[in-house]
Motif scaffolding. Structure first.
Motif, PDB file in Angstrom:
ATOM      1  N   LEU A 299       0.809  -1.224   0.000  1.00  0.00           N
ATOM      2  CA  LEU A 299       0.000   0.000   0.000  1.00  0.00           C
ATOM      3  C   LEU A 299       0.846   1.280   0.000  1.00  0.00           C
ATOM      4  O   LEU A 299       0.718   2.110  -0.899  1.00  0.00           O
ATOM      5  CB  LEU A 299      -0.958   0.002   1.200  1.00  0.00           C
ATOM      6  CG  LEU A 299      -1.946   1.159   1.231  1.00  0.00           C
ATOM      7  CD1 LEU A 299      -2.901   1.072   0.068  1.00  0.00           C
ATOM      8  CD2 LEU A 299      -2.716   1.198   2.544  1.00  0.00           C
ATOM      9  N   ALA A 300       1.713   1.409   0.997  1.00  0.00           N
ATOM     10  CA  ALA A 300       2.470   2.659   1.103  1.00  0.00           C
ATOM     11  C   ALA A 300       3.425   2.875  -0.074  1.00  0.00           C
ATOM     12  O   ALA A 300       3.471   3.980  -0.623  1.00  0.00           O
ATOM     13  CB  ALA A 300       3.218   2.708   2.438  1.00  0.00           C
TER      14      ALA A 300
ATOM     15  N   LEU B 191       1.323   4.176  -2.873  1.00  0.00           N
ATOM     16  CA  LEU B 191       0.739   5.500  -2.682  1.00  0.00           C
ATOM     17  C   LEU B 191       1.790   6.595  -2.592  1.00  0.00           C
ATOM     18  O   LEU B 191       1.640   7.652  -3.183  1.00  0.00           O
ATOM     19  CB  LEU B 191      -0.116   5.526  -1.410  1.00  0.00           C
ATOM     20  CG  LEU B 191      -1.391   4.687  -1.446  1.00  0.00           C
ATOM     21  CD1 LEU B 191      -2.060   4.681  -0.090  1.00  0.00           C
ATOM     22  CD2 LEU B 191      -2.343   5.225  -2.502  1.00  0.00           C
ATOM     23  N   THR B 192       2.855   6.343  -1.836  1.00  0.00           N
ATOM     24  CA  THR B 192       3.795   7.443  -1.597  1.00  0.00           C
ATOM     25  C   THR B 192       5.033   7.371  -2.469  1.00  0.00           C
ATOM     26  O   THR B 192       5.624   8.394  -2.767  1.00  0.00           O
ATOM     27  CB  THR B 192       4.228   7.508  -0.121  1.00  0.00           C
ATOM     28  OG1 THR B 192       4.642   6.217   0.272  1.00  0.00           O
ATOM     29  CG2 THR B 192       3.092   7.960   0.754  1.00  0.00           C
TER      30      THR B 192
END
Lengths: 260, 232
Positions: free
Chosen positions: A119-120, A123-124
């Motif tokens: 996820l991270a 996203l980032t």
């Protein structure tokens, strides 16, 4: 000549490596209660620091100010050259430098192990799905969870969940790792597997700051140990001195309590 | 009255059309209340005093006043309010349907917002902290981590609101909307057969509720993934 000294000298960490985290005069209040007072701490690249102390001594607060989960009220914190001044960009930049592992794991229960790790980065770090998946699998292998990637966190034991949490933090490839009592919520038989993963990380040269009560781990891994009480750093020493020759009475009393 | 005579079938057909209007009113009212209520719920988590003051006023009015009064206010006073807002030179036509949808939306948005607050309180703080520590921004954190979990926590309450909105739709018939219940009343009065038409209307609500429960069970399984497996 200096190189020779560094290798044979008694304090290999004393070589002037770049500073990873520098805290100067850090203060933190909860209302009128002073949780941190005058904290000065310098952590160099590749160092492993263990912070210990009685409950309520401010050790968790200290580690949480480093990635600004708790904003500090005074003093300065510089992480890899970035000054935490509270601006959104500085906070974001510092958080990209620091991975964090929590006592309660804080995995995302509605996502699988693999999705938790992907996820991270997606996203980032704007990685593609394939890139993020490859990255996640790499770090999940490293914490020995490679075979269970499609399970949900609730299907794993506490020790496995904490190793996933470590892998999730590593997927952001941070140069610094913060551990906030990573083994305190675990059953005794699971502590070892988590500590083993942390020791492997330490051997790879990761800069680590750990709040922990695992004194065996501290002896084996830490370059320096920091003892906190009532919001201040009471004693800071190399691991051997810290355990063999504590100077302050408060540390002596604390060690007598926990080393039995 | 003869069952399935032309006259009977005519009234029955009117009720089917009424049921269609009831469903439209319900679907529009519930969807808008859900969207608006979720937004209000998230915004009013802020500790800003102005936001809190506005929210408290809105919530206490809405939760204290019967929905029927709000429907009447919007239906009979709606065009005056719109003229006041957009200028008196234009005239606005407020239909019973429009007033009904608006009333259901603003009333049930408040309840949905309350539900969101409760669900956020029940979510471990560590979920927010994990997002922060991973440098996930607030919008992405809400979208990918918080809202999916809130849905699970808020679902039982949402099903409740869903049923209440459905059962509140007949109130709009008092503002002149020819929904299922209004048409059942007309048919019952004209044919002197209250039981047949009112029971038929009740059956519609019962069937719809039963379908709702099946849907909610499926949604619960969907959003409870990762948690449901532990109990199994």
């Amino acid at each position: 000549m200096s190189a020779l000294q560094t290798e044979t000298g008694p304090q290999p960490v004393a070589a002037p490596r770049p500073i990873a985290v520098e805290m100067t005069g850090v203060e933190k209040y909860y209302g009128k209660f002073k949780a941190l007072s005058g904290i000065d701490l310098t952590v160099r690249k590749g160092e492993k620091i263990v912070i210990c102390g009685p409950s309520g001594s401010g050790k968790s607060t200290l580690i949480r100010t480093i990635n600004r989960l708790e904003p500090h009220d005074g003093g300065t914190i510089v992480v890899n050259g970035i000054t935490l001044d509270g601006s959104p960009t500085s906070v974001q930049d510092v958080r990209l430098e620091c991975g964090m592992v929590f006592q309660q794991f804080n995995l995302f229960p509605h996502l699988t192990i693999l999705e938790n790790c992907m996820l991270a980065p997606r996203l980032t770090r704007k990685l593609s799905k394939t890139q993020a998946e490859a990255l996640a699998l790499k770090y999940l292998e490293r914490v020995h969870i490679g075979a269970q990637t499609h399970k949900y966190p609730s299907q794993l034991s506490g020790g496995q969940q904490q190793r996933v949490a470590i892998a999730r933090a590593l997927c952001m490839e941070p140069p610094i790792m913060l551990f906030d009592e990573p083994t305190s919520a675990l059953d005794p038989e699971m502590i070892k597997e988590v500590l083993q993963v942390m020791e492997d990380l330490a051997e790879d040269g990761m800069t680590m700051i750990c709040v922990t009560h695992e004194m065996g781990f501290a002896r084996r891994v830490a370059n320096r140990c920091v003892f906190m009480d009532q919001g201040e750093i009471v004693e800071e020493a190399r691991a051997e001195e810290f355990f063999e020759a504590p100077k302050s009475d408060r540390l002596k009393a604390f060690l007598a309590q926990i080393l039995h | 009255m003869e069952l399935f005579s032309d006259q009977f079938n005519g009234y029955l057909w009117q009720m089917v059309q009424g049921a269609y209007i009831t469903l439209q009113l319900f679907a529009a009212g519930f969807t808008l209340a859900l969207v608006l209520g979720t937004l209000i719920g998230i915004v009013t988590l802020s500790r800003n005093w102005l936001i809190q003051a506005v929210w408290k006023t809105y919530a206490s009015i809405i939760m204290g006043v019967p929905s029927l009064l709000i429907i009447f206010l919007l239906y009979y006073g709606g065009s005056a309010m719109l003229s006041g807002l957009f200028g008196t030179d234009r005239s606005f036509d407020v239909t019973p349907f429009g007033a009904g949808v608006t009333a259901l939306t603003i009333v049930y948005a408040a309840y949905v917002a309350e539900l969101v607050h409760g669900a956020v309180m029940n979510l471990p703080k560590g979920q927010f902290e994990a997002c922060s520590a991973l440098a996930i921004g607030p919008v992405a954190a809400w979208r990918h981590v918080i809202l999916p979990q809130l849905t699970r926590l808020a679902l039982p309450g949402l099903v409740n609101i869903w049923m209440i909105v459905l059962k509140d739709t007949p109130l709009v018939s008092l503002a002149g909307l020819n929904d299922l219940v209004a048409n059942a009343k007309i048919a019952a009065g004209a044919t002197k057969e209250p039981f047949i038409f009112f029971i038929a209307a009740s059956l519609f609500f019962i069937v719809f509720s039963a379908l709702t429960l099946r849907l909610s069970a499926r949604l619960e399984a969907r959003f409870g993934r990762g948690l449901a497996e532990v109990k199994a």
